[in-house]
Design an enzyme around this catalytic site. Structure first.
Site, PDB file in Angstrom:
ATOM      1  CG  HIS A  84      31.400   3.137  10.752  1.00  0.00           C
ATOM      2  ND1 HIS A  84      32.069   3.981  11.593  1.00  0.00           N
ATOM      3  CD2 HIS A  84      30.146   3.029  11.260  1.00  0.00           C
ATOM      4  CE1 HIS A  84      31.265   4.363  12.568  1.00  0.00           C
ATOM      5  NE2 HIS A  84      30.096   3.788  12.392  1.00  0.00           N
ATOM      6  CD  GLU A 106      35.439   5.131   7.514  1.00  0.00           C
ATOM      7  OE1 GLU A 106      35.499   6.357   7.652  1.00  0.00           O
ATOM      8  OE2 GLU A 106      34.475   4.440   7.905  1.00  0.00           O
ATOM      9  CB  CYS A 142      34.747   6.893  13.967  1.00  0.00           C
ATOM     10  SG  CYS A 142      34.683   5.096  13.720  1.00  0.00           S
ATOM     11  CB  CYS A 148      36.793   3.475  10.922  1.00  0.00           C
ATOM     12  SG  CYS A 148      35.094   2.858  10.863  1.00  0.00           S
TER      13      CYS A 148
END
Length: 198
Positions: free
Chosen positions: A56, A58, A87, A90
């Site tokens: 992801h 992040e 999410c 993260c």
């Protein structure tokens, strides 16, 4: 790291705060890193990232900034403009990361709120970020305008709001406020007790 500026169509497609964002499976993150020295701040870096297969966006940013040699004696402010809010996983990683960098503050402006099947996990992740000191907000016209002029290859075209931008920002801001409300109430209660000297 992607090229410095985003294409107009890519920005408009991924950051549009529509109610139903079908087909938008990537998350984009535009960032600004500043160092604060007393009353002034200096931009150190800006750019954008997108999630890669299996990682992801992040977490990609955390890896990126971990490679910097951040001076523990200086204060840093990071601002993210994201196409989706983080999410739960993260959010947890970001909160844990920030615990190790008390001199780094983070603001997140999200175009849309991300929820997957477990609708309780993501709101809890946002609350966790808030407890870690992260300022979280929904993007407004002003934020889109800033992003358009900072991160987008706009060819000197002026940013034009799409139909529903303001209404969707208001709706999402209310939804975010409801998610964070229990924390705001606790903060208000703490402030009241502090004022009373209790």
């Amino acid at each position: 790291m992607d090229s410095l500026l985003m294409k107009q169509r890519k920005f408009l497609y991924h950051f549009k705060n529509v109610r139903w964002a079908k087909g938008r499976h990537e998350t984009y993150l535009c960032y600004v890193v500043k160092r604060r020295d007393s009353a002034t701040s200096f931009s150190l870096d800006f750019g954008h990232l997108r999630n890669k297969s299996g990682c992801h966006v992040e977490l990609l940013f955390l890896r990126y900034i971990s490679d910097w040699d951040l001076d523990p004696g200086r204060c840093y402010r990071v601002t993210w403009f994201t196409s989706w809010s983080p999410c739960y996983d993260c959010a947890r990683h970001v909160a844990d990361f920030l615990r190790g960098y008390p001199n780094l503050s983070l603001r997140i402006f999200a175009a849309r709120l991300y929820f997957c099947e477990d609708r309780k996990a993501e709101p809890e992740g946002l609350r966790r970020l808030h407890r870690a000191g992260v300022q979280i907000a929904i993007m407004t016209f002003k934020d889109y305008f800033y992003c358009w002029n900072t991160f987008v290859e706009n060819r000197e075209k002026t940013f034009k709001a799409w139909e529903g931008l303001h209404e969707n920002s208001v709706r999402l801001s209310r939804q975010l406020r409801r998610i964070l409300l229990p924390l705001y109430e606790v903060d208000d209660l703490r402030d009241a007790f502090r004022t009373l000297g209790l």
